[in-house]
Design a protein around this motif. Sequence first.
Motif, PDB file in Angstrom:
ATOM      1  N   ARG A  40      -8.419   0.218  21.049  1.00  0.00           N
ATOM      2  CA  ARG A  40      -8.734  -1.305  20.960  1.00  0.00           C
ATOM      3  C   ARG A  40      -9.491  -1.791  20.325  1.00  0.00           C
ATOM      4  NH1 ARG A  40      -4.606  -1.598  23.634  1.00  0.00           N
ATOM      5  NH2 ARG A  40      -5.575  -3.516  23.587  1.00  0.00           N
ATOM      6  N   LYS A  41      -9.216  -1.512  18.986  1.00  0.00           N
ATOM      7  CA  LYS A  41     -10.430  -1.971  18.320  1.00  0.00           C
ATOM      8  C   LYS A  41      -8.847  -2.583  16.941  1.00  0.00           C
ATOM      9  CE  LYS A  41     -14.075   0.773  17.411  1.00  0.00           C
ATOM     10  NZ  LYS A  41     -14.817   1.452  16.179  1.00  0.00           N
ATOM     11  N   SER A  42      -9.069  -3.833  16.716  1.00  0.00           N
ATOM     12  CA  SER A  42      -8.351  -4.110  15.675  1.00  0.00           C
ATOM     13  C   SER A  42      -8.713  -4.361  14.294  1.00  0.00           C
ATOM     14  CB  SER A  42      -7.779  -6.074  16.306  1.00  0.00           C
ATOM     15  OG  SER A  42      -7.607  -6.136  17.612  1.00  0.00           O
ATOM     16  N   MET A  43      -7.334  -4.753  13.693  1.00  0.00           N
ATOM     17  CA  MET A  43      -6.807  -4.201  11.965  1.00  0.00           C
ATOM     18  C   MET A  43      -6.454  -5.186  11.600  1.00  0.00           C
ATOM     19  SD  MET A  43      -6.417  -0.343  10.193  1.00  0.00           S
ATOM     20  CE  MET A  43      -6.446  -1.214   9.702  1.00  0.00           C
ATOM     21  N   CYS A  44      -6.307  -5.312   9.914  1.00  0.00           N
ATOM     22  CA  CYS A  44      -5.355  -6.227   9.321  1.00  0.00           C
ATOM     23  C   CYS A  44      -4.761  -4.525   8.592  1.00  0.00           C
ATOM     24  CB  CYS A  44      -6.235  -6.927   8.613  1.00  0.00           C
ATOM     25  SG  CYS A  44      -5.370  -7.356   7.173  1.00  0.00           S
ATOM     26  N   TYR A  45      -3.548  -4.705   8.608  1.00  0.00           N
ATOM     27  CA  TYR A  45      -2.797  -4.071   8.184  1.00  0.00           C
ATOM     28  C   TYR A  45      -2.724  -4.426   6.524  1.00  0.00           C
ATOM     29  CZ  TYR A  45       1.329  -6.216   9.614  1.00  0.00           C
ATOM     30  OH  TYR A  45       2.178  -7.663   9.617  1.00  0.00           O
ATOM     31  N   ALA A  46      -2.920  -5.851   6.202  1.00  0.00           N
ATOM     32  CA  ALA A  46      -2.491  -5.823   4.836  1.00  0.00           C
ATOM     33  C   ALA A  46      -3.649  -5.784   3.910  1.00  0.00           C
ATOM     34  CB  ALA A  46      -2.377  -7.017   4.618  1.00  0.00           C
ATOM     35  N   CYS A  47      -5.135  -5.551   4.593  1.00  0.00           N
ATOM     36  CA  CYS A  47      -6.420  -5.200   4.118  1.00  0.00           C
ATOM     37  C   CYS A  47      -6.934  -3.831   3.625  1.00  0.00           C
ATOM     38  CB  CYS A  47      -7.153  -6.402   3.976  1.00  0.00           C
ATOM     39  SG  CYS A  47      -6.919  -7.933   3.732  1.00  0.00           S
ATOM     40  N   ARG A  48      -6.124  -3.603   5.394  1.00  0.00           N
ATOM     41  CA  ARG A  48      -7.033  -2.196   5.834  1.00  0.00           C
ATOM     42  C   ARG A  48      -7.755  -2.152   6.168  1.00  0.00           C
ATOM     43  NH1 ARG A  48      -2.222  -0.612   5.332  1.00  0.00           N
ATOM     44  NH2 ARG A  48      -1.083   0.644   3.666  1.00  0.00           N
ATOM     45  N   VAL A  49      -8.809  -3.292   6.566  1.00  0.00           N
ATOM     46  CA  VAL A  49      -9.866  -3.510   7.094  1.00  0.00           C
ATOM     47  C   VAL A  49     -10.386  -3.930   8.481  1.00  0.00           C
ATOM     48  CG1 VAL A  49     -10.873  -3.398   5.223  1.00  0.00           C
ATOM     49  CG2 VAL A  49     -10.604  -5.476   6.304  1.00  0.00           C
ATOM     50  N   PRO A  50     -11.020  -3.750   9.351  1.00  0.00           N
ATOM     51  CA  PRO A  50     -11.512  -4.775  10.608  1.00  0.00           C
ATOM     52  C   PRO A  50     -10.345  -6.306  10.508  1.00  0.00           C
ATOM     53  CG  PRO A  50     -13.622  -3.357  10.569  1.00  0.00           C
ATOM     54  CD  PRO A  50     -12.747  -3.298   9.091  1.00  0.00           C
ATOM     55  N   TRP A  51     -10.676  -6.330  11.335  1.00  0.00           N
ATOM     56  CA  TRP A  51      -9.361  -7.583  12.003  1.00  0.00           C
ATOM     57  C   TRP A  51     -10.367  -8.627  11.601  1.00  0.00           C
ATOM     58  CZ3 TRP A  51      -6.014 -10.256  11.086  1.00  0.00           C
ATOM     59  CH2 TRP A  51      -5.204 -11.448  10.788  1.00  0.00           C
ATOM     60  N   HIS A  52     -10.000  -9.255  10.686  1.00  0.00           N
ATOM     61  CA  HIS A  52     -10.921 -10.688   9.919  1.00  0.00           C
ATOM     62  C   HIS A  52     -10.296 -11.792  10.923  1.00  0.00           C
ATOM     63  CE1 HIS A  52      -7.516 -10.631   7.056  1.00  0.00           C
ATOM     64  NE2 HIS A  52      -7.968 -10.356   6.741  1.00  0.00           N
ATOM     65  N   GLU A  53     -11.051 -12.070  11.596  1.00  0.00           N
ATOM     66  CA  GLU A  53     -10.359 -13.630  12.574  1.00  0.00           C
ATOM     67  C   GLU A  53     -10.808 -14.727  11.356  1.00  0.00           C
ATOM     68  OE1 GLU A  53      -8.213 -15.158  15.113  1.00  0.00           O
ATOM     69  OE2 GLU A  53      -8.643 -13.279  15.620  1.00  0.00           O
ATOM     70  N   GLY A  54      -9.616 -15.408  12.143  1.00  0.00           N
ATOM     71  CA  GLY A  54      -9.922 -16.505  11.358  1.00  0.00           C
ATOM     72  C   GLY A  54     -10.155 -16.723   9.901  1.00  0.00           C
ATOM     73  N   LEU A  55      -9.625 -16.350   8.809  1.00  0.00           N
ATOM     74  CA  LEU A  55      -9.833 -15.659   7.237  1.00  0.00           C
ATOM     75  C   LEU A  55      -8.613 -14.987   7.447  1.00  0.00           C
ATOM     76  CD1 LEU A  55     -12.992 -14.473   6.649  1.00  0.00           C
ATOM     77  CD2 LEU A  55     -12.593 -16.727   6.749  1.00  0.00           C
ATOM     78  N   THR A  56      -7.454 -16.011   5.671  1.00  0.00           N
ATOM     79  CA  THR A  56      -6.784 -15.269   5.999  1.00  0.00           C
ATOM     80  C   THR A  56      -7.228 -13.715   4.568  1.00  0.00           C
ATOM     81  OG1 THR A  56      -7.128 -16.623   3.056  1.00  0.00           O
ATOM     82  CG2 THR A  56      -5.367 -17.331   5.407  1.00  0.00           C
ATOM     83  N   CYS A  57      -6.379 -12.850   4.761  1.00  0.00           N
ATOM     84  CA  CYS A  57      -6.737 -12.147   3.565  1.00  0.00           C
ATOM     85  C   CYS A  57      -7.329 -12.324   2.393  1.00  0.00           C
ATOM     86  CB  CYS A  57      -5.253 -11.032   3.180  1.00  0.00           C
ATOM     87  SG  CYS A  57      -4.979 -10.385   4.635  1.00  0.00           S
ATOM     88  N   ALA A  58      -7.288 -13.394   1.592  1.00  0.00           N
ATOM     89  CA  ALA A  58      -7.449 -13.748   0.254  1.00  0.00           C
ATOM     90  C   ALA A  58      -9.149 -14.291   0.513  1.00  0.00           C
ATOM     91  CB  ALA A  58      -6.344 -14.654  -0.517  1.00  0.00           C
ATOM     92  N   ALA A  59      -9.268 -14.921   2.048  1.00  0.00           N
ATOM     93  CA  ALA A  59     -10.523 -15.327   2.384  1.00  0.00           C
ATOM     94  C   ALA A  59     -11.555 -14.569   2.688  1.00  0.00           C
ATOM     95  CB  ALA A  59     -10.240 -16.609   3.561  1.00  0.00           C
ATOM     96  N   TYR A  60     -11.094 -13.737   3.290  1.00  0.00           N
ATOM     97  CA  TYR A  60     -12.178 -12.121   3.567  1.00  0.00           C
ATOM     98  C   TYR A  60     -12.104 -11.644   2.240  1.00  0.00           C
ATOM     99  CZ  TYR A  60     -13.931  -8.471   5.919  1.00  0.00           C
ATOM    100  OH  TYR A  60     -13.976  -7.519   6.139  1.00  0.00           O
ATOM    101  N   THR A  61     -11.385 -11.621   1.217  1.00  0.00           N
ATOM    102  CA  THR A  61     -11.854 -10.759  -0.422  1.00  0.00           C
ATOM    103  C   THR A  61     -12.489 -11.581  -0.649  1.00  0.00           C
ATOM    104  OG1 THR A  61      -9.399  -9.920   0.052  1.00  0.00           O
ATOM    105  CG2 THR A  61     -11.020 -10.145  -2.247  1.00  0.00           C
ATOM    106  N   LEU A  62     -12.321 -12.975  -0.681  1.00  0.00           N
ATOM    107  CA  LEU A  62     -14.058 -13.836  -1.548  1.00  0.00           C
ATOM    108  C   LEU A  62     -15.459 -13.763  -0.453  1.00  0.00           C
ATOM    109  CD1 LEU A  62     -11.992 -17.002  -1.926  1.00  0.00           C
ATOM    110  CD2 LEU A  62     -12.371 -15.221  -3.605  1.00  0.00           C
ATOM    111  N   VAL A  63     -14.913 -13.341   0.435  1.00  0.00           N
ATOM    112  CA  VAL A  63     -16.192 -13.147   1.495  1.00  0.00           C
ATOM    113  C   VAL A  63     -17.113 -12.259   1.008  1.00  0.00           C
ATOM    114  CG1 VAL A  63     -16.940 -12.718   3.778  1.00  0.00           C
ATOM    115  CG2 VAL A  63     -15.876 -14.957   3.367  1.00  0.00           C
ATOM    116  N   LEU A  64     -16.270 -11.225   0.949  1.00  0.00           N
ATOM    117  CA  LEU A  64     -16.955 -10.073   0.467  1.00  0.00           C
ATOM    118  C   LEU A  64     -17.096  -9.632  -0.815  1.00  0.00           C
ATOM    119  CD1 LEU A  64     -14.100  -7.479   1.814  1.00  0.00           C
ATOM    120  CD2 LEU A  64     -16.358  -7.577   2.973  1.00  0.00           C
TER     121      LEU A  64
END
Length: 101
Positions: free
Chosen positions: A30-54
């Motif tokens: 039951r864990k969610s992940m982003c299949y584009a980033c291959r990381v746990p799901w980043h709720e409320g963030l686009t993949c690009a925004a999540y990359t910036l956060v990291l």
Amino acid sequence: TAGCDSVLQCPEKRAGEEERQPIITCPKCRKSMCYACRVPWHEGLTCAAYTLVLQDEAKAAKLAEELRVDSKFQEYLRAREGKVRACKRCNAQIEKRSGCG
């Protein structure tokens, strides 16, 4: 996801279908992940925004480490007060180890 032996296939976009969020949820753990980033799901963030956060988190961790090292160096200087001084040429902190006074 890590620790789960379930194999998932990324959903494909069908003709006429709106763009989906790149989220996939494992039916077993039951864990969610982003299949584009291959990381746990980043709720409320686009993949690009999540990359910036990291990147920001990595920069913050590096700064914290630099501050920790600087703090330890300042502690060392206080302990060696009177024995450590600035180099006349480059202004780096130096300590005379031997030789004439």
